[in-house]
Design an enzyme around this catalytic site. Structure first.
Site, PDB file in Angstrom:
ATOM      1  N   SER A 108      21.637  64.539  81.101  1.00  0.00           N
ATOM      2  CA  SER A 108      21.872  65.911  80.661  1.00  0.00           C
ATOM      3  C   SER A 108      23.329  66.228  80.406  1.00  0.00           C
ATOM      4  O   SER A 108      24.220  65.634  81.010  1.00  0.00           O
ATOM      5  CB  SER A 108      21.390  66.892  81.741  1.00  0.00           C
ATOM      6  OG  SER A 108      20.049  66.684  82.082  1.00  0.00           O
ATOM      7  N   VAL A 119      22.841  76.419  79.964  1.00  0.00           N
ATOM      8  CA  VAL A 119      21.877  75.718  79.129  1.00  0.00           C
ATOM      9  C   VAL A 119      22.061  74.217  79.347  1.00  0.00           C
ATOM     10  O   VAL A 119      23.130  73.672  79.070  1.00  0.00           O
ATOM     11  CB  VAL A 119      22.059  76.075  77.634  1.00  0.00           C
ATOM     12  CG1 VAL A 119      21.073  75.298  76.773  1.00  0.00           C
ATOM     13  CG2 VAL A 119      21.883  77.587  77.424  1.00  0.00           C
ATOM     14  N   GLU A 120      21.026  73.582  79.857  1.00  0.00           N
ATOM     15  CA  GLU A 120      21.014  72.134  80.063  1.00  0.00           C
ATOM     16  C   GLU A 120      20.230  71.508  78.910  1.00  0.00           C
ATOM     17  O   GLU A 120      19.139  71.945  78.589  1.00  0.00           O
ATOM     18  CB  GLU A 120      20.323  71.825  81.389  1.00  0.00           C
ATOM     19  CG  GLU A 120      20.223  70.365  81.722  1.00  0.00           C
ATOM     20  CD  GLU A 120      19.516  70.115  83.070  1.00  0.00           C
ATOM     21  OE1 GLU A 120      19.373  68.943  83.425  1.00  0.00           O
ATOM     22  OE2 GLU A 120      19.108  71.089  83.740  1.00  0.00           O
ATOM     23  N   ILE A 121      20.836  70.514  78.265  1.00  0.00           N
ATOM     24  CA  ILE A 121      20.177  69.804  77.178  1.00  0.00           C
ATOM     25  C   ILE A 121      20.064  68.359  77.614  1.00  0.00           C
ATOM     26  O   ILE A 121      21.052  67.723  77.986  1.00  0.00           O
ATOM     27  CB  ILE A 121      20.953  69.929  75.867  1.00  0.00           C
ATOM     28  CG1 ILE A 121      21.178  71.417  75.537  1.00  0.00           C
ATOM     29  CG2 ILE A 121      20.213  69.216  74.738  1.00  0.00           C
ATOM     30  CD1 ILE A 121      22.147  71.655  74.397  1.00  0.00           C
TER      31      ILE A 121
END
Length: 125
Positions: A108, A119-121
């Site tokens: 991540s 916001v974690e992607i």
């Protein structure tokens, strides 16, 4: 009993900045629905957008910008995610790091949207 998330509601103080981040940077589709409502769609889910102080009822007890912590699974490699974030001028606040997702290990990066939501992607590791 519960299978998946249908939608979440994001309260914003900057509608245009919010839309630019989620649509232009993260690639979600902007959709109008109902009586002047807005959503950002991706896959089979969506984020309904509420303007701070003008939220739709019913709503969270304390609806405020900057109170969400979201994790999205990317459909592209994490290196491509990081290139797209850099091109949009979005600063990575942490990562890439290994985490545990709903279905197993994920890799991540963390950013903040215009309302300072975390916001974690991620991608499957």
């Amino acid at each position: 009993m519960i299978d998946h998330i249908d939608h979440v509601v994001l309260t914003t103080r900057d509608r245009e900045g919010c839309i630019r981040f989620y649509r232009d940077t993260l690639g979600m589709k902007l959709e109008a629905f109902g009586e002047g409502r807005t959503a950002l769609k991706f896959g089979n889910q969506k984020i309904n957008v509420h303007d701070w102080g003008r939220e739709f009822e019913p709503r969270a007890h304390v609806a405020a910008p900057g109170t969400l912590d979201l994790c999205f699974i990317a459909s592209v490699p994490l290196d491509e995610v990081m290139r797209r974030l850099a091109a949009a001028g979005v600063k990575i606040v942490e990562g890439p790091v290994m985490k545990t997702g709903a279905t197993g290990p994920i890799r991540s990066v963390y950013v903040r949207d215009p309302d300072l939501n975390l916001v974690e992607i991620s991608v499957s590791a």
